[in-house]
Scaffold this motif. Structure first.
Motif: not given
Length: 158
Positions: A57-58, A11-13, A15-20, A46
């Motif tokens: 999606h987390r 996760w980039p951060s 608050v970002d709930t979309h990951g790789t 991160p």
């Protein structure tokens, strides 16, 4: 003992709930954990989860599988205590930016021999918490969620 591959979502951060999602060997992931970033606050880092999620999606409802049990200690257990409790298992311990010589704060990453579903994760958490209590150690109750984001290792500039 053969470990399941590391199924990790980055996760980039916070608050970002979309990951790789990535699937890699545990030694490669542990190598990444052994190189902390400098930060003033852990929320700058991160994150990662030892899980894959529907749609990347987390969210707890979207957690599909897990490849490790991650434990959080920030209540008086020392690194030596953790090594004594978890050292018989393959794994990795890394400190958080809040860790000091007087106040140990760290994560214990225990890879699994097979991929599990979230329901089974809860049974492992119950086992791990009981094992810790038997050694007079305390784990953070707030970290039981299988979809939890764990910050990558960081150290403060000082």
């Amino acid at each position: 003992m053969t470990l399941a591959p590391a199924h990790i979502t980055f996760w980039p951060s916070l608050v970002d709930t979309h990951g790789t999602r990535r699937t890699l060997a545990w030694p490669a992931f542990f190598d990444r954990l052994s190189r902390p970033q400098t930060c003033n606050d852990k929320r700058e880092l991160p994150g990662w989860s030892p899980a894959h999620f529907r749609g990347d999606h987390r969210a707890k409802a979207d957690c599909e599988l897990l490849s490790a049990l991650v434990l959080d200690s920030d209540a008086g257990t020392t690194l030596d205590d953790a090594r004594d409790t978890w050292g018989e298992f393959a794994g990795f311990i890394y400190t958080t930016p809040s860790h000091t010589a007087d106040t140990h704060r760290f994560r214990v990453v225990l890879p699994l021999t097979r991929i599990i579903e979230p329901a089974e994760h809860e049974r492992l958490v119950v086992w791990a918490f009981a094992r810790s209590r038997a050694q007079s150690q305390q784990l953070d109750e707030a970290t039981r969620d299988p979809s939890r984001l764990w910050f990558l290792p960081g150290v403060r500039p000082d």
